[in-house]
Design a protein around this motif. Sequence first.
Motif, mmCIF file in Angstrom:
data_model
loop_
_atom_site.group_PDB
_atom_site.id
_atom_site.type_symbol
_atom_site.label_atom_id
_atom_site.label_comp_id
_atom_site.label_asym_id
_atom_site.label_seq_id
_atom_site.Cartn_x
_atom_site.Cartn_y
_atom_site.Cartn_z
ATOM 1 N N SER A 143 0.428 110.616 -15.468
ATOM 2 C CA SER A 143 -0.268 111.652 -14.714
ATOM 3 C C SER A 143 -0.820 112.763 -15.608
ATOM 4 C CB SER A 143 0.667 112.258 -13.665
ATOM 5 O OG SER A 143 1.799 112.852 -14.299
ATOM 6 N N ALA A 144 -0.302 112.866 -16.841
ATOM 7 C CA ALA A 144 -0.770 113.908 -17.755
ATOM 8 C C ALA A 144 -1.876 113.413 -18.686
ATOM 9 C CB ALA A 144 0.412 114.432 -18.583
ATOM 10 N N ALA A 145 -2.471 112.281 -18.394
ATOM 11 C CA ALA A 145 -3.567 111.780 -19.229
ATOM 12 C C ALA A 145 -4.692 112.814 -19.269
ATOM 13 C CB ALA A 145 -4.085 110.454 -18.677
ATOM 14 N N PRO A 146 -5.352 112.999 -20.411
ATOM 15 C CA PRO A 146 -6.432 113.988 -20.513
ATOM 16 C C PRO A 146 -7.533 113.715 -19.485
ATOM 17 C CG PRO A 146 -5.802 113.195 -22.687
ATOM 18 C CD PRO A 146 -5.099 112.313 -21.701
ATOM 19 N N PRO A 147 -7.851 114.680 -18.623
ATOM 20 C CA PRO A 147 -8.852 114.449 -17.570
ATOM 21 C C PRO A 147 -10.214 114.018 -18.111
ATOM 22 C CG PRO A 147 -7.614 116.450 -17.133
ATOM 23 C CD PRO A 147 -7.225 116.008 -18.508
ATOM 24 N N ASP A 148 -10.616 114.562 -19.274
ATOM 25 C CA ASP A 148 -11.915 114.173 -19.810
ATOM 26 C C ASP A 148 -11.936 112.710 -20.223
ATOM 27 O OD1 ASP A 148 -10.100 114.812 -21.866
ATOM 28 O OD2 ASP A 148 -11.725 115.161 -23.301
ATOM 29 N N ARG A 149 -10.790 112.202 -20.724
ATOM 30 C CA ARG A 149 -10.718 110.792 -21.102
ATOM 31 C C ARG A 149 -10.683 109.905 -19.867
ATOM 32 N NH1 ARG A 149 -12.687 109.611 -25.496
ATOM 33 N NH2 ARG A 149 -11.394 107.771 -25.783
#
Length: 254
Positions: A143-149
């Motif tokens: 859930s903490a994956a970088p939003p831009d990626r």
Amino acid sequence: MRRLFPVTDRTPTATESEWSLDRLADAYAYPADGGPWLRANMVSSLDGAAQHDGRSQPISSATDMRIFGTLRGLADVVIVGAETVRLEGYRPARARDAFAARRAAAGQGPAPAIAVVSASLNLDFSAPLFTGPLVPTLLLTGSAAPPDRVREAEAAGAEVIVAGEGPGVEPERALAALAGRGLTRQLTEGGPRLLGQLVEARVLDELCLTVSPTLTAGDAQRITGGPALAVPDRFALASLLEEDGFLFGRWTRA
């Protein structure tokens, strides 16, 4: 090719020793009950190396690659770690005529999906794995994956699946998410870090291990990484084949 286990009482004829892809597919068929089943396919040298110079190809063989292709030809999804994708230059799984009828009869698409496990999503979204797959590449992340990626991955056509709280991926949750999409015939090709996580979570049903008749020395990683289990996980030998000194074993959870 000869079968060492289960033991037979007679010597195979010349024709029987030449295993077709169809016979290999029968030998490596998934359980008939259709439930979720996770198998791993790895190769190791005699001294325990899972790779040489960062890649598995130098300790592999032509027959090992035929089995590799057969296992892919039977799978709904191939699960692989991001580091292995980068090191091995992963490409999309391709449709193969040899497995087309078998896959159609099982209700499968023409090729398995590739599911990449990555916390950071630090991947090249211009690579063929994302630009040219027959079925969209899946990304298993936390859930903490970088939003831009995440946005970049989705713009490239990948499907992002959140399978963990925080940065990491929870193996049970990831496998359940894949099974919920009908991807129950599951195959992982590692690498060692991912396989170690699956072993630690005790979710692996089967290990297909090629023992290569090679010695590499050095400090190459084993087929699994990560912390040691408090109690070893016991598996039982299901089958063992041999060709040119290579051993091709299948072990299932005892």
